[in-house]
Design an enzyme around this catalytic site. Structure first.
Site, PDB file in Angstrom:
ATOM      1  N   SER A  51     -17.537 -20.590  21.010  1.00  0.00           N
ATOM      2  CA  SER A  51     -17.516 -19.153  20.764  1.00  0.00           C
ATOM      3  C   SER A  51     -16.216 -18.727  20.078  1.00  0.00           C
ATOM      4  CB  SER A  51     -17.740 -18.416  22.098  1.00  0.00           C
ATOM      5  OG  SER A  51     -18.056 -17.061  21.905  1.00  0.00           O
TER       6      SER A  51
ATOM      7  N   ASP B  31     -29.701 -16.946  20.391  1.00  0.00           N
ATOM      8  CA  ASP B  31     -28.365 -16.669  20.925  1.00  0.00           C
ATOM      9  C   ASP B  31     -28.036 -15.201  20.677  1.00  0.00           C
ATOM     10  OD1 ASP B  31     -25.660 -16.428  21.533  1.00  0.00           O
ATOM     11  OD2 ASP B  31     -25.074 -18.270  20.511  1.00  0.00           O
TER      12      ASP B  31
ATOM     13  N   HIS C  26     -25.930 -18.793  24.843  1.00  0.00           N
ATOM     14  CA  HIS C  26     -24.699 -18.935  24.074  1.00  0.00           C
ATOM     15  C   HIS C  26     -23.834 -20.106  24.546  1.00  0.00           C
ATOM     16  CE1 HIS C  26     -21.600 -17.526  21.386  1.00  0.00           C
ATOM     17  NE2 HIS C  26     -20.738 -17.283  22.364  1.00  0.00           N
TER      18      HIS C  26
END
Length: 267
Positions: free
Chosen positions: A94, A216, A244
């Site tokens: 991320s 996602d 995610h």
């Protein structure tokens, strides 16, 4: 204070080259517990907590430094220089994918490759660019997070995790969020969701894997496609997974994609 103490650095594995694992927002190094052992027999492995997360030393937290992702990237440079050996591959989940990119740009040659899991250079839609959120969405998210962090955590963690067949993972992420200092988390969220590093993408020449889930809510496939078009040396792999955090919900598929990338690139 040492870098090891500041970032709760854990070194393991055995190998000539190094893989550095960096967690995302609201997480800590324990999020790599399923992926790291897969590589520990072949690589030196380095895991750490960003300052403000996990068991990092909160005495090191500086509001000004960590108001932007560049502050976290400074720490990554220091971690890689002190604990990396041989060639270092940066695996960033991320927001840490962009933190790793910024560290690489600040110290060219620091990494031999990047594996970016659910990355996004900009979360806000902008003209033809699809980031997944309107500015109003982000402002609302930040207001909610700043006003009721624990409530936001318990509601959003299962949505972010996805993995509908593994509800225990959503509970784990919620608990991880709740262990983070609310003020620090709010500032990190602001630095994350309001960042825009699209302009830097074209400067990253290091071989890069973009690992994307097909469903996602945080990083839509369109974001990965944009990055694959914009980065000079990137390839994209989309795995069948909801959520995610595929390093937790689909570690086998994640490792398979990363292994194939490392093999193709001679890493």
């Amino acid at each position: 204070m040492s870098v090891r103490e500041r970032n709760n650095v854990r070194v393991g594995g055995a190998g000539v080259d190094t893989i550095i694992f960096a967690h995302g927002f609201g997480c800590d190094l324990n999020m790599w517990r399923l992926l790291e052992p897969i590589y520990a027999t072949r690589y030196r492995t380095v895991m750490f907590d960003h300052v403000g997360a996990g068991e990092s030393d909160l005495r090191a937290y500086e509001v000004e430094k960590y108001s932007t992702l560049e502050g976290y990237a400074q720490d990554v440079v220091e971690i890689a220089r002190e604990f990396g050996q041989g060639r270092s591959i940066f695996v960033g989940h991320s927001v840490s994918a962009m933190i790793g990119m910024l560290a690489d740009l600040a110290s060219p040659g620091l990494f031999a490759g990047h594996a970016m899991i659910g990355p996004s250079p900009c979360y806000v839609n902008d003209g033809d660019y699809v980031g997944g959120f309107s500015r109003e969405d982000v402002d609302s998210l930040l207001r909610t997070l700043e006003g009721n962090y624990l409530g936001w955590s318990s509601n959003m963690a299962p949505v972010i995790m996805g993995a509908p067949g593994q509800p225990e993972l959503g509970a784990e992420l919620s608990n991880s969020f709740c262990r983070t200092d609310p003020d620090i988390a709010a500032r990190f969220a602001r630095a994350t969701f309001l960042s825009d590093h699209r302009a830097e993408l074209s400067r990253l020449t290091t071989p890069t894997l973009i690992l994307q889930c097909d469903d996602d809510i945080i990083a839509p496939v369109a974001v990965g496609e944009y990055m694959a078009r914009t980065l000079p040396d990137a390839e994209m792999v989309v795995i069948d997974n909801v959520g995610h955090c595929p390093h937790l919900s689909a570690p086998g598929a994640s490792a398979e994609a990363i292994d194939a990338f490392l093999e193709r690139r001679g890493l």
